[in-house]
Design a protein around this motif. Structure first.
Motif, PDB file in Angstrom:
ATOM      1  N   LEU A   1     -19.586 -28.237 -19.072  1.00  0.00           N
ATOM      2  CA  LEU A   1     -19.532 -27.615 -17.765  1.00  0.00           C
ATOM      3  C   LEU A   1     -19.742 -26.138 -17.796  1.00  0.00           C
ATOM      4  N   VAL A   2     -20.825 -25.639 -16.983  1.00  0.00           N
ATOM      5  CA  VAL A   2     -20.838 -24.219 -16.905  1.00  0.00           C
ATOM      6  C   VAL A   2     -20.515 -23.647 -15.673  1.00  0.00           C
ATOM      7  N   GLY A   3     -19.638 -22.625 -15.343  1.00  0.00           N
ATOM      8  CA  GLY A   3     -19.284 -21.990 -14.163  1.00  0.00           C
ATOM      9  C   GLY A   3     -19.587 -20.629 -14.215  1.00  0.00           C
ATOM     10  N   ALA A   4     -20.455 -20.000 -13.013  1.00  0.00           N
ATOM     11  CA  ALA A   4     -20.710 -18.485 -13.138  1.00  0.00           C
ATOM     12  C   ALA A   4     -20.346 -17.900 -11.848  1.00  0.00           C
ATOM     13  N   THR A   5     -19.670 -16.773 -11.682  1.00  0.00           N
ATOM     14  CA  THR A   5     -19.873 -15.986 -10.721  1.00  0.00           C
ATOM     15  C   THR A   5     -20.841 -15.183 -10.511  1.00  0.00           C
TER      16      THR A   5
ATOM     17  N   ARG B   1      -8.819 -19.893   4.409  1.00  0.00           N
ATOM     18  CA  ARG B   1      -9.059 -18.887   5.139  1.00  0.00           C
ATOM     19  C   ARG B   1      -9.956 -18.120   4.014  1.00  0.00           C
ATOM     20  N   ALA B   2     -11.093 -17.530   4.777  1.00  0.00           N
ATOM     21  CA  ALA B   2     -11.962 -16.784   3.873  1.00  0.00           C
ATOM     22  C   ALA B   2     -11.433 -15.794   3.139  1.00  0.00           C
ATOM     23  N   LYS B   3     -10.315 -14.978   3.571  1.00  0.00           N
ATOM     24  CA  LYS B   3      -9.967 -13.746   2.979  1.00  0.00           C
ATOM     25  C   LYS B   3      -9.100 -14.044   1.846  1.00  0.00           C
ATOM     26  N   ASP B   4      -8.697 -15.429   1.539  1.00  0.00           N
ATOM     27  CA  ASP B   4      -8.133 -15.852   0.273  1.00  0.00           C
ATOM     28  C   ASP B   4      -9.016 -15.864  -0.927  1.00  0.00           C
ATOM     29  N   VAL B   5     -10.320 -15.876  -0.573  1.00  0.00           N
ATOM     30  CA  VAL B   5     -11.226 -16.189  -1.429  1.00  0.00           C
ATOM     31  C   VAL B   5     -11.689 -14.960  -1.886  1.00  0.00           C
ATOM     32  N   ARG B   6     -11.731 -14.501  -3.248  1.00  0.00           N
ATOM     33  CA  ARG B   6     -12.161 -13.059  -3.670  1.00  0.00           C
ATOM     34  C   ARG B   6     -13.466 -13.378  -4.295  1.00  0.00           C
ATOM     35  N   THR B   7     -13.840 -14.779  -4.968  1.00  0.00           N
ATOM     36  CA  THR B   7     -15.062 -14.727  -5.507  1.00  0.00           C
ATOM     37  C   THR B   7     -15.474 -16.265  -5.448  1.00  0.00           C
ATOM     38  N   ARG B   8     -16.656 -16.658  -5.692  1.00  0.00           N
ATOM     39  CA  ARG B   8     -17.075 -18.001  -5.821  1.00  0.00           C
ATOM     40  C   ARG B   8     -17.571 -18.183  -7.087  1.00  0.00           C
ATOM     41  N   VAL B   9     -17.234 -19.552  -7.683  1.00  0.00           N
ATOM     42  CA  VAL B   9     -17.668 -20.005  -8.901  1.00  0.00           C
ATOM     43  C   VAL B   9     -18.597 -21.292  -8.813  1.00  0.00           C
ATOM     44  N   VAL B  10     -20.199 -20.905  -8.966  1.00  0.00           N
ATOM     45  CA  VAL B  10     -20.688 -21.899  -9.209  1.00  0.00           C
ATOM     46  C   VAL B  10     -20.655 -22.987 -10.143  1.00  0.00           C
ATOM     47  N   THR B  11     -20.780 -24.317 -10.079  1.00  0.00           N
ATOM     48  CA  THR B  11     -20.537 -25.131 -11.297  1.00  0.00           C
ATOM     49  C   THR B  11     -21.375 -26.228 -11.702  1.00  0.00           C
ATOM     50  N   THR B  12     -22.101 -26.289 -12.550  1.00  0.00           N
ATOM     51  CA  THR B  12     -22.870 -27.257 -12.692  1.00  0.00           C
ATOM     52  C   THR B  12     -22.869 -27.808 -14.086  1.00  0.00           C
ATOM     53  N   ARG B  13     -23.439 -29.127 -14.360  1.00  0.00           N
ATOM     54  CA  ARG B  13     -23.487 -29.487 -15.708  1.00  0.00           C
ATOM     55  C   ARG B  13     -24.673 -29.374 -16.624  1.00  0.00           C
ATOM     56  N   LEU B  14     -24.584 -29.228 -17.936  1.00  0.00           N
ATOM     57  CA  LEU B  14     -25.493 -29.052 -18.647  1.00  0.00           C
ATOM     58  C   LEU B  14     -25.514 -30.242 -19.730  1.00  0.00           C
ATOM     59  N   ILE B  15     -26.650 -30.793 -19.917  1.00  0.00           N
ATOM     60  CA  ILE B  15     -26.830 -31.735 -21.075  1.00  0.00           C
ATOM     61  C   ILE B  15     -27.090 -31.001 -22.409  1.00  0.00           C
ATOM     62  N   THR B  16     -26.343 -31.118 -23.232  1.00  0.00           N
ATOM     63  CA  THR B  16     -26.495 -30.427 -24.448  1.00  0.00           C
ATOM     64  C   THR B  16     -26.891 -31.532 -25.853  1.00  0.00           C
ATOM     65  N   ALA B  17     -27.257 -31.094 -27.007  1.00  0.00           N
ATOM     66  CA  ALA B  17     -27.313 -32.157 -27.997  1.00  0.00           C
ATOM     67  C   ALA B  17     -25.834 -32.594 -28.330  1.00  0.00           C
ATOM     68  N   LEU B  18     -24.696 -31.716 -28.129  1.00  0.00           N
ATOM     69  CA  LEU B  18     -23.400 -32.360 -28.513  1.00  0.00           C
ATOM     70  C   LEU B  18     -22.702 -32.870 -27.117  1.00  0.00           C
ATOM     71  N   GLY B  19     -23.296 -33.305 -26.026  1.00  0.00           N
ATOM     72  CA  GLY B  19     -22.893 -34.008 -25.273  1.00  0.00           C
ATOM     73  C   GLY B  19     -22.872 -33.003 -23.924  1.00  0.00           C
ATOM     74  N   PRO B  20     -22.616 -33.513 -22.763  1.00  0.00           N
ATOM     75  CA  PRO B  20     -22.494 -32.669 -21.509  1.00  0.00           C
ATOM     76  C   PRO B  20     -21.511 -31.441 -21.406  1.00  0.00           C
TER      77      PRO B  20
END
Ligand SMILES: [Zn+2]
Length: 362
Positions: free
Chosen positions: A197-201, A176-195
């Motif tokens: 996960l970054v998430g942002a509203t 139900r859309a009303k239960d969702v207050r916000t959305r977190v988009v999530t993606t992987r970043l490759i860094t010198a110390l390994g992959p």
């Protein structure tokens, strides 16, 4: 440390199926989501579709699953007969969570399973199955936001396995859309110390963590609850900025970040995290100093716990807190990473291939 040879040399070895490179690198094929040994008999992928990894662990953490033809998990020939049904079961349902009790129900002694994985891959079985679980979810992310549309053609066995794994890591999207207050988009970043996960509203970055971190699943769950958030694969202006600025940081070209951060927590946790933000690049503080700065002398343990609950690695620099004698103690991303981050900030560069490989730091 296990450094990788130059990419052109590895690609050449891959095409020639050169056995001298066995154990030197593993290759992830982006178009299929599979990783292989250099000598795999399968048709070789194009150079632009491959990523090279120093160990099985790194290939798994980046979201690839083991090839069924060259069996990269089997460094010493066939795995023992007693283990094969378990490996097959993990591949049948990579999203499954395994407890010691489940192993016993399959007639397996957990300690024996642990020893085999430790010797063969330098990781426990639980770390292996977690890596497979995250790997399937990250596979979903690598394919972009259109999870259902791309699953069938991406080499993952089934669309439902794909969605299951994503849902188990990031939670079912509330219906139900009303239960969702916000959305977190999530993606992987490759860094010198390994992959990572970054998430942002829409407001800012709320999650930045090394993919293999044991706490990651717990952190995602807490964040979902605290923010009333639905997690979806994707990117936004904040994840783009994080990716650019972290690349500069790892090159030694950036010493501060001023991203908008979203860090819900108790008043004490937030106070600890804000104090961390004030520790300058290249400096360290002790837990004791941190407690006194917060006017909570004697609260080192609580401060240490709040540091450990930090969901924003690097940018909220919990790696800059050390013991009073200067020695390093607990870091969720692994002590070798804490050491590497502090070395970087005191002028050392992180060498190519600094990731611990098959024969290095555990
Ligand atoms: Zn293969």
């Amino acid at each position: 440390m296990h450094a990788l040879p130059p990419v052109t040399e590895m690609y050449d070895a891959l095409v020639k199926r050169d056995p001298d490179f066995e154990g030197v690198f593993f290759v992830g094929v982006r178009t299929t989501g599979i990783f292989c040994r250099p000598t795999c008999p399968a048709r070789k992928p194009k150079a632009e579709n491959v990523d090279f990894y120093p160990s099985v662990r790194d290939a798994l953490a980046a979201g690839f699953r083991p090839c069924l033809r060259c069996r990269p998990l089997e460094p010493e020939g066939e795995p023992p007969a007693w283990l094969r049904p378990l490996l097959a079961e993990v591949e049948r349902d990579p999203a499954r969570r395994w407890r010691d009790q489940d192993l016993r129900e399959q007639g397996l002694e957990p300690a024996r399973v642990r020893r085999w994985f430790q010797r063969a891959h330098g990781m426990s079985f639980h770390a292996y199955s977690r890596a497979r679980r995250l790997g399937v979810a990250f596979g979903a992310m690598r394919q972009g936001a259109d999870v259902t549309g791309t699953a069938a053609g991406s080499g993952w066995e089934s669309e439902s396995g794909f969605r299951d794994a994503f849902a188990k890591l990031f939670g079912e999207a509330p219906t139900r859309a009303k239960d969702v207050r916000t959305r977190v988009v999530t993606t992987r970043l490759i860094t010198a110390l390994g992959p990572m996960l970054v998430g942002a509203t829409d407001e800012g970055v709320c999650l930045l963590e090394f993919c293999e971190r044991r706490m990651l699943e717990t952190q995602v769950k807490r964040l979902r609850h605290l923010l009333g958030a639905a997690f979806v694969p994707g990117e936004n202006e904040h994840t783009h900025r994080a990716e650019e600025e972290l690349a500069e940081y790892f090159r030694g070209d950036r010493t501060t970040f001023d991203w908008p951060l979203v860090m819900p927590g108790t008043p004490f946790q937030v106070a600890v995290w804000e104090a961390l933000l004030k520790i300058p690049y290249g400096e360290t503080r002790s837990y004791d100093q941190q407690a006194r700065q917060l006017e909570k002398p004697g609260a080192q343990r609580a401060v240490g716990k709040a540091n450990g609950d930090n969901r924003l690695a690097i940018v909220v620099p919990c790696h800059r807190v050390v013991r009073s004698d200067g020695s390093l103690s607990g870091y969720g991303g692994g002590l070798w990473r804490k050491r590497a981050l502090l070395d970087l900030e005191t002028g050392a560069r992180i060498a190519d291939g600094a990731l611990p490989g098959a024969c290095a730091v555990r």
